[in-house]
Design an enzyme around this catalytic site. Sequence first.
Site, short mmCIF file in Angstrom:
data_model
loop_
_atom_site.label_atom_id
_atom_site.label_comp_id
_atom_site.label_asym_id
_atom_site.label_seq_id
_atom_site.Cartn_x
_atom_site.Cartn_y
_atom_site.Cartn_z
N HIS A 144 -9.28 3.42 0.93
CA HIS A 144 -9.77 2.65 2.08
C HIS A 144 -8.87 1.45 2.27
CE1 HIS A 144 -12.49 0.50 4.73
NE2 HIS A 144 -13.08 1.66 4.92
N ASP A 181 -17.14 8.71 3.28
CA ASP A 181 -17.08 10.08 3.76
C ASP A 181 -17.06 11.12 2.66
OD1 ASP A 181 -17.17 9.65 6.45
OD2 ASP A 181 -15.03 9.18 6.57
N1 ACO Z 1 -4.92 10.49 -1.48
C1 ACO Z 1 -3.76 10.30 -2.11
N2 ACO Z 1 -3.02 9.17 -2.04
C2 ACO Z 1 -3.52 8.18 -1.29
C3 ACO Z 1 -4.74 8.29 -0.60
C4 ACO Z 1 -5.45 9.52 -0.74
N3 ACO Z 1 -6.61 9.69 -0.11
N4 ACO Z 1 -4.98 7.14 0.07
C5 ACO Z 1 -3.95 6.33 -0.17
N5 ACO Z 1 -3.05 6.96 -1.01
C6 ACO Z 1 -1.83 6.38 -1.56
C7 ACO Z 1 -0.72 6.35 -0.54
O1 ACO Z 1 0.07 7.53 -0.62
C8 ACO Z 1 0.03 5.12 -0.95
O2 ACO Z 1 0.82 5.45 -2.08
P1 ACO Z 1 2.26 4.72 -2.32
O3 ACO Z 1 1.92 3.25 -2.53
O4 ACO Z 1 2.83 5.40 -3.51
O5 ACO Z 1 3.03 4.95 -1.06
C9 ACO Z 1 -1.05 4.15 -1.41
O6 ACO Z 1 -2.11 5.01 -1.86
C10 ACO Z 1 -1.55 3.24 -0.31
O7 ACO Z 1 -1.93 4.05 0.79
P2 ACO Z 1 -1.85 3.61 2.31
O8 ACO Z 1 -1.81 4.83 3.17
O9 ACO Z 1 -0.76 2.60 2.48
O10 ACO Z 1 -3.25 2.88 2.47
P3 ACO Z 1 -3.92 2.52 3.84
O11 ACO Z 1 -4.77 1.33 3.59
O12 ACO Z 1 -2.91 2.42 4.93
O13 ACO Z 1 -4.80 3.82 4.17
C11 ACO Z 1 -6.57 5.33 4.32
C12 ACO Z 1 -6.17 3.88 4.03
C13 ACO Z 1 -6.02 5.78 5.69
C14 ACO Z 1 -8.10 5.42 4.39
C15 ACO Z 1 -6.03 6.25 3.20
O14 ACO Z 1 -6.55 5.85 1.94
C16 ACO Z 1 -6.32 7.71 3.44
O15 ACO Z 1 -5.55 8.39 4.15
N6 ACO Z 1 -7.44 8.28 2.88
C17 ACO Z 1 -7.82 9.63 3.12
C18 ACO Z 1 -8.50 9.75 4.48
C19 ACO Z 1 -9.90 9.15 4.48
O16 ACO Z 1 -10.71 9.41 3.59
N7 ACO Z 1 -10.22 8.38 5.53
C20 ACO Z 1 -11.54 7.76 5.70
C21 ACO Z 1 -11.41 6.29 5.69
S1 ACO Z 1 -12.97 5.54 5.64
C22 ACO Z 1 -13.57 5.68 7.20
O17 ACO Z 1 -12.90 5.82 8.18
C23 ACO Z 1 -15.02 5.64 7.26
#
Ligand code: ACO
Length: 435
Positions: free
Chosen positions: A312, A369
């Site tokens: 998140h 979720d």
């Molecule tokens: N699975 C694997 N790796 C992940 C995940 C995940 N779900 N989420 C983040 N990471 C990793 C990224 O690859 C990144 O790694 P790095 O530092 O080696 O490059 C690091 O963690 C940071 O991730 P970001 O994408 O920069 O984090 P951001 O804050 O931009 O994204 C998000 C947040 C979009 C929710 C992300 O965690 C994600 O895609 N999760 C899966 C989708 C999801 O569950 N969305 C629901 C969000 S809650 C809602 O809308 C109610």
Amino acid sequence: MAASKGTLPAVSLQVGERSIELATIRASQGNHGIVVAPLMKETGLVALDTGYLNTAPCTSEITFIDGDAGILRYRGYPIEQLAEKSTFLEVAMLLIKGELPSAHDLEAFETRIDKHMYLSDDFRQIFSVMPRRAHPMATLGAAINMMAGFYPESLDPLDPSAVSLATVLLLAKMPTIISYIYRRAQGNALLYPKHGQSYIENFARMTFQLPGERFEAPEAFYRALDTLLILHADHEQNCSTSSVRMIGSAQANLYMSVSGGVSALSGPLHGGANESVLNMLQYIRDTDIEPKKFMEKVKDRSSNIRLMGFGHRVYKSYDPRAAIVKEQADAVLAALGVKDELLDIAHEVEQVALSDDYFIERRLYPNVDFYTGIIYRAMGFPASMFTPLFALGRLPGWIAQWREMIRDPAAKIGRPRQIYVGHPEREYVPLDQRP
Ligand code: ACO
């Protein structure tokens, strides 16, 4: 800067030889702010903040989140207390009006909503022109836009009585719209709302009642559905809410703005994640892949696979909503007499992730979720309906945030800057001279 008491430290920015003082703004809780708006005029520089990681486009009194401590409060009330003690419409009033309603005001509001759940036969026609296979979010966005055409007396964003009417019409008609989207996909006739049934009962009956049969569900079904809506009701400046505020900042009406929120919510990184979680769990079950092996794929950057329902932007510890949903999942499934192996897979995947260095280092925990889809599935909703349910839950938050923005004397039309990195001026090349 995180001064909690007293005056905030002065902030100055050194630009070459010049030192610029930046004003600060105090938060009642959480991060204080630096006012960067004059930066361009003073220095010619603009602030680059892709994905708005550190940009507050507004001040707000609605929702407080502490992502490190796993705290979520609506208007100061902890989400755990609201989820346990309130109803969805009560929480909607709290978010929109700022205070928990008296018993009398709540009843009057519920009666007003009840009166408006009906959709005219002209409006009902729009569901028959959408293809049955259309994604429910496409139909939902279109239907909310259509409301602007059906209720012209509620459009003026600067007229409080028009806004009040639009607020009631949206809250009242959205469950009917969502149930019709589902029934249309199933090929079933559309039903009418019934006066005297509660908001949630009407929604469930209009959605699931089969021809010639009564729809009945245990109390746990209605309570769980109501709670899930409460948990989704607001989440401060997330992607869909920011979209609603941005569209509304041009003084677009509430329907057009909320429809933009529906579009943003449809994305798999936002509201679409609950559907993706279920698809992921089904994939793990159908391919018989060990959760540990699946996690290897997630960690392999070249696979482009994310663990859906994890991570998140704001929570860097357990999402408090996920904790409530996780607790409820077992209880709801038991009350409904459903045994779902996807719940066991979800528990296992969570365990593997929470003890894996990749997730620990990046502070990735289950978000709201991760378990919601399993509950919705047990209730009988197909995965494609999960995001519309999220939209129904988020509706009071979108409305409350839009109303706060419209009334804010400091609000301006949203118009970010950019840092242009394209070509400098160049001569036009006629078509026949291009390579
Ligand atoms: N699975 C694997 N790796 C992940 C995940 C995940 N779900 N989420 C983040 N990471 C990793 C990224 O690859 C990144 O790694 P790095 O530092 O080696 O490059 C690091 O963690 C940071 O991730 P970001 O994408 O920069 O984090 P951001 O804050 O931009 O994204 C998000 C947040 C979009 C929710 C992300 O965690 C994600 O895609 N999760 C899966 C989708 C999801 O569950 N969305 C629901 C969000 S809650 C809602 O809308 C109610």
